[in-house]
Design a protein around this motif. Structure first.
Motif, PDB file in Angstrom:
ATOM      1  N   PRO A 153       1.592  69.828-104.828  1.00 26.18           N
ATOM      2  CA  PRO A 153       1.754  70.081-106.262  1.00 26.18           C
ATOM      3  C   PRO A 153       3.218  70.282-106.649  1.00 26.18           C
ATOM      4  CG  PRO A 153       0.772  71.972-105.174  1.00 26.18           C
ATOM      5  CD  PRO A 153       0.879  70.906-104.152  1.00 26.18           C
ATOM      6  N   TYR A 155       4.759  72.426-108.506  1.00 27.77           N
ATOM      7  CA  TYR A 155       5.396  73.740-108.492  1.00 27.77           C
ATOM      8  C   TYR A 155       5.835  74.147-107.090  1.00 27.77           C
ATOM      9  CZ  TYR A 155       0.573  75.234-107.476  1.00 27.77           C
ATOM     10  OH  TYR A 155      -0.675  75.365-106.955  1.00 27.77           O
ATOM     11  N   ILE A 156       5.108  73.643-106.060  1.00 29.42           N
ATOM     12  CA  ILE A 156       5.529  73.953-104.690  1.00 29.42           C
ATOM     13  C   ILE A 156       6.810  73.197-104.346  1.00 29.42           C
ATOM     14  CG2 ILE A 156       4.883  73.573-102.274  1.00 29.42           C
ATOM     15  CD1 ILE A 156       2.230  74.693-102.860  1.00 29.42           C
ATOM     16  N   PHE A 273       4.973  75.106-115.471  1.00 32.61           N
ATOM     17  CA  PHE A 273       5.362  75.791-114.239  1.00 32.61           C
ATOM     18  C   PHE A 273       6.801  75.483-113.865  1.00 32.61           C
ATOM     19  CE2 PHE A 273       0.659  75.349-113.263  1.00 32.61           C
ATOM     20  CZ  PHE A 273       0.388  76.556-113.875  1.00 32.61           C
TER      21      PHE A 273
ATOM     22  N   VAL B 220      -7.603  73.063-106.291  1.00 38.58           N
ATOM     23  CA  VAL B 220      -6.825  74.014-105.501  1.00 38.58           C
ATOM     24  C   VAL B 220      -5.433  74.184-106.118  1.00 38.58           C
ATOM     25  CG1 VAL B 220      -5.804  74.505-103.256  1.00 38.58           C
ATOM     26  CG2 VAL B 220      -8.086  73.594-103.394  1.00 38.58           C
ATOM     27  N   PHE B 221      -4.797  73.044-106.499  1.00 37.58           N
ATOM     28  CA  PHE B 221      -3.500  73.143-107.203  1.00 37.58           C
ATOM     29  C   PHE B 221      -3.624  74.098-108.373  1.00 37.58           C
ATOM     30  CE2 PHE B 221      -2.142  68.380-106.849  1.00 37.58           C
ATOM     31  CZ  PHE B 221      -2.085  68.503-105.491  1.00 37.58           C
ATOM     32  N   GLY B 222      -4.619  73.786-109.212  1.00 33.57           N
ATOM     33  CA  GLY B 222      -4.747  74.480-110.487  1.00 33.57           C
ATOM     34  C   GLY B 222      -5.017  75.952-110.284  1.00 33.57           C
ATOM     35  N   VAL B 224      -4.617  77.931-107.637  1.00 35.67           N
ATOM     36  CA  VAL B 224      -3.511  78.681-107.029  1.00 35.67           C
ATOM     37  C   VAL B 224      -2.415  78.928-108.060  1.00 35.67           C
ATOM     38  CG1 VAL B 224      -1.661  78.542-105.337  1.00 35.67           C
ATOM     39  CG2 VAL B 224      -3.972  77.958-104.680  1.00 35.67           C
ATOM     40  N   ALA B 225      -2.114  77.893-108.868  1.00 35.78           N
ATOM     41  CA  ALA B 225      -1.047  78.041-109.860  1.00 35.78           C
ATOM     42  C   ALA B 225      -1.419  79.086-110.902  1.00 35.78           C
ATOM     43  CB  ALA B 225      -0.764  76.704-110.534  1.00 35.78           C
ATOM     44  N   LEU B 226      -2.676  79.090-111.341  1.00 39.15           N
ATOM     45  CA  LEU B 226      -3.089  80.066-112.352  1.00 39.15           C
ATOM     46  C   LEU B 226      -2.854  81.481-111.850  1.00 39.15           C
ATOM     47  CD1 LEU B 226      -6.398  78.607-113.818  1.00 39.15           C
ATOM     48  CD2 LEU B 226      -4.194  78.777-114.918  1.00 39.15           C
ATOM     49  N   PHE B 229       1.215  82.173-111.134  1.00 41.86           N
ATOM     50  CA  PHE B 229       2.062  82.400-112.299  1.00 41.86           C
ATOM     51  C   PHE B 229       1.487  83.445-113.244  1.00 41.86           C
ATOM     52  CE2 PHE B 229       3.317  78.390-110.589  1.00 41.86           C
ATOM     53  CZ  PHE B 229       4.688  78.458-110.645  1.00 41.86           C
ATOM     54  N   GLY B 230       0.473  84.157-112.771  1.00 43.71           N
ATOM     55  CA  GLY B 230       0.003  85.340-113.499  1.00 43.71           C
ATOM     56  C   GLY B 230      -0.820  85.071-114.736  1.00 43.71           C
ATOM     57  N   PHE B 231      -1.609  83.994-114.739  1.00 41.98           N
ATOM     58  CA  PHE B 231      -2.464  83.760-115.895  1.00 41.98           C
ATOM     59  C   PHE B 231      -3.859  84.349-115.701  1.00 41.98           C
ATOM     60  CE2 PHE B 231       0.718  80.427-116.261  1.00 41.98           C
ATOM     61  CZ  PHE B 231       1.110  80.623-117.564  1.00 41.98           C
ATOM     62  N   MET B 266       2.428  78.578 -98.807  1.00 45.99           N
ATOM     63  CA  MET B 266       2.549  77.221 -99.359  1.00 45.99           C
ATOM     64  C   MET B 266       2.142  76.192 -98.321  1.00 45.99           C
ATOM     65  SD  MET B 266       5.686  77.258-102.061  1.00 45.99           S
ATOM     66  CE  MET B 266       7.049  77.275-100.978  1.00 45.99           C
ATOM     67  N   ILE B 269      -1.569  76.045 -98.061  1.00 45.20           N
ATOM     68  CA  ILE B 269      -2.148  75.289 -99.178  1.00 45.20           C
ATOM     69  C   ILE B 269      -1.964  73.789 -98.967  1.00 45.20           C
ATOM     70  CG2 ILE B 269      -1.969  74.837-101.643  1.00 45.20           C
ATOM     71  CD1 ILE B 269      -0.984  77.809-101.867  1.00 45.20           C
TER      72      ILE B 269
END
Lengths: 333, 294
Positions: A153, A155-156, A273, B220-222, B224-226, B229-231, B266, B269
């Motif tokens: 992804p 952001y990584i 991001f 999984v991207f989505g 983990v990112a949520l 980044f604290g959403f 990372m 993942i």
């Protein structure tokens, strides 16, 4: 041509319906759903000991003039406000939402369009290269590599680039859209400074996109190279370079070119991001800030702008596709 | 009966084993599933009692094997238990989300393809609308407003916009299959509707499986990112929360000490993503004879 026109008009009608549905949905989200932001805002003022009148007045100031009306009246004035470019006021910046969006959009457009174009050019070049050596070692190596990189992804990638090229080594600035003491505008120092700040963000945005382009160009080129007219050209003894560029390349690139246009709108919303990691200006980071600090008028304003831009981008892509590829114009739908 | 089942299982394994890319991806996938199930029995639950502030930001080491093989985080707590205990949640949400996507896409696509006429027109317009919407920012705002860690709701939010592509593909698949001679024959022979439906779905099954693995990858991207980044609320244990704490509390990005604390989750993942990707490529090769040559 007539069919093509009809088709475009159908697309535009569909787009208008979509935008209308989204506006209504955001209205429901913002004003009438249980636990909506307006009520939360009024409650927070009441909890701080303000009078009800004051709370309503404040809420009207922030969310627009339609707080204390019946649901339908409020709905009408919400849409009326939108038509006049009134998206309410931001809770944290104390400015009209539309002004903030207008200020920050150019940065995101710059980031997204330059990364898209960069990734597209590299992807098409490598994709045609694999098509040329199709079936060989280079082809399978590139396919496997792009599949692997496709699963990382952005952001990584951004965090890794930031760590290695800005923090452990000072090759590029760590954060910000431009440095201190540089004045935004169309002048050389600013542009150079901005490019310096945007190198890593553009890289981290475009690197994960390259494999997608490679794979789609490769498969398109592969299926076109099986077509009769390409075989005939080969038998006739046309140079392999001419075949690759004129016969296969042009036809393979058209569909992905539409995808390029189409991705632009969609990607505008996904810069969040990257912009947050690199501390850039832009609607993506504006959106993230708005959401994490519960500034819903701002968040919904940004969302509406992103939705409308991506829908318009989609229609433009369809029209251009119809112009580039005559098969669509005949009306296969 | 039992014997037949064993034989078909054996055939399946042989098919998987022959397809090297799929097999490698499959091993990675199984490893993560084991980590999320058996791993919980072996590795202790992450607790502050394991933490030692003097051990903060340790690189991976073999001390107290296997506790410190991933190093420690900003509090000196070993990363291994956090990652192992963070696995089930990610696997659960992403697989539910993919199943929802596949289910909704399949049902609506079949419906549109089968019914034709008005139903098809309406459903197709609906697919188009969903496809033109930018799903990602809408997912972000829904996640923030709903703010929950309930796996079902999260899966619903994640899969909300991604079924439309599948539905459209299934619709056109159904259209072309409906016109095939063997389906017409089946109809003339008076085979049951369910039997005909089976005949139509079967050729699509591999395409659907490819879609399933790719969906899992993107979810999984989505997801983990949520979290990162604290959403979403940081109340439970998963890979995204580890990244979030490393960045926001540990300041791992801005300190060279924090390198392993960032890199290890990372890598975990990415390896999982690559496993899923390899499975979907392998399946694609299995299905598409043109690709099988290479």
């Amino acid at each position: 041509m007539n069919d093509f026109f009809k088709w475009i008009i159908k697309r535009i009608l569909l787009a208008i319906i979509t935008i209308y549905v989204v506006i209504t949905a955001t209205y429901i989200l913002l004003y009438i759903s249980p636990g909506n932001p307006v009520q939360i805002y009024i409650d927070s003022l009441l909890a701080r000991g303000y009078s009800k009148e004051y709370a309503l007045m404040k809420a009207r100031e922030v969310f627009g003039n339609y707080v204390n009306q019946t649901a339908f009246q409020a709905y009408l004035s919400y849409i009326n406000g939108l038509l006049h470019g009134d998206l309410g006021r931001s809770l944290i910046y104390h400015e009209p939402v539309i002004k903030l969006i207008a200020l920050e959009t150019p940065y995101t457009v710059f980031l997204v369009s330059s990364s898209l174009i960069l990734s597209y050019i590299i992807g098409v070049l490598i994709g045609l290269l694999t098509a040329k050596y199709s079936g060989g070692k280079i082809d399978s190596l590139i396919t496997i590599l792009s599949a692997a990189f496709n699963s990382i992804p952005n952001y990584i990638v951004a965090i890794i680039l930031l760590l290695f090229f800005a923090i452990y080594n000072n090759y590029f600035p760590i954060s910000g859209s431009y440095g201190i003491g540089v004045h935004p505008g169309f002048n050389l120092p600013f542009i150079i400074n901005m490019l310096d700040h945007y190198t890593l963000p553009i890289l981290s945005f475009s690197l994960p996109m390259i494999p997608g382009w490679i794979l789609s160009i490769r498969s398109a080129a592969f299926s076109i190279s099986q077509e009769d007219y390409v075989r005939y050209a080969k038998l006739r003894g046309v140079k392999s370079r001419t075949i690759l560029l004129n016969y296969i390349g042009k036809t393979a690139v058209i569909p992905s070119f539409t995808r390029l246009m189409y991705s632009f709108g969609l990607l505008l919303g996904s810069a969040t991001f990257i912009e947050s990691i690199f501390g850039l200006y832009g609607i993506g980071s504006l959106y993230a800030t708005a959401l994490t600090s519960k500034d819903y008028p701002l968040a919904i304003g940004v969302l509406l702008v992103i939705v409308i831009i991506s829908i318009i981008g989609n229609i433009l892509a369809d029209i251009i596709y119809g112009i580039l590829d005559p098969r669509v114009r005949v009306g296969e739908e | 009966m039992k014997n037949k089942f064993v034989i078909s299982l054996y055939r399946l394994f042989k098919l998987i084993y022959r397809n090297k890319i799929f097999f490698a991806g499959f091993i990675i996938f199984v490893f993560y599933i084991l980590m999320g199930t058996v791993g919980l029995l072996i590795i202790p639950y992450p607790s502050p009692s394991l933490a030692n502030p003097f051990n903060a930001f340790q690189p991976p080491s073999l001390n107290h094997f296997p506790l410190y093989i991933f190093g420690t985080d900003y509090e000196g707590e070993p990363l291994l238990p956090e990652i192992v205990w963070g696995t089930p949640f990610i696997l659960e949400v992403t697989s539910i989300a993919s199943v929802i996507t596949i289910g909704v896409g399949l049902i609506l696509g079949l419906l549109a393809g089968f019914m034709g006429r008005f139903v098809d027109l309406a459903l197709n317009a609906f697919f188009e609308i969903i496809l033109t919407l930018p799903g990602f920012p809408i997912t972000l705002i829904l996640a923030t407003i709903i703010h929950t860690s309930n796996p079902l709701i999260l899966a619903g939010i994640l899969s909300m916009f991604s079924w439309a592509g599948l539905a459209k593909a299934i619709r056109s698949f159904t259209y072309s299959l409906k016109k095939q001679e063997y389906i017409t024959m089946a109809k003339i022979l008076g085979l049951s509707k369910i039997r005909i439906l089976k005949e139509i779905i079967y050729p699509m099954s591999s395409y659907i499986l490819v879609h399933l693995f790719q969906d899992m990858m993107f979810y999984v991207f989505g997801l983990v990112a949520l979290y990162a980044f604290g959403f979403l609320p940081l109340s439970n244990n998963n890979w995204g929360v580890i990244l979030n704490f490393a960045i926001s509390i540990g300041g791992a990005i801005y300190s060279p000490l924090g390198f392993w604390n960032l890199i290890i989750p990372m890598i975990i993942i990415i390896i999982y993503e690559i496993g899923l990707m390899m499975m979907s490529i392998g399946l694609g090769k299995l299905v598409d004879p043109r690709l099988r040559e290479y």
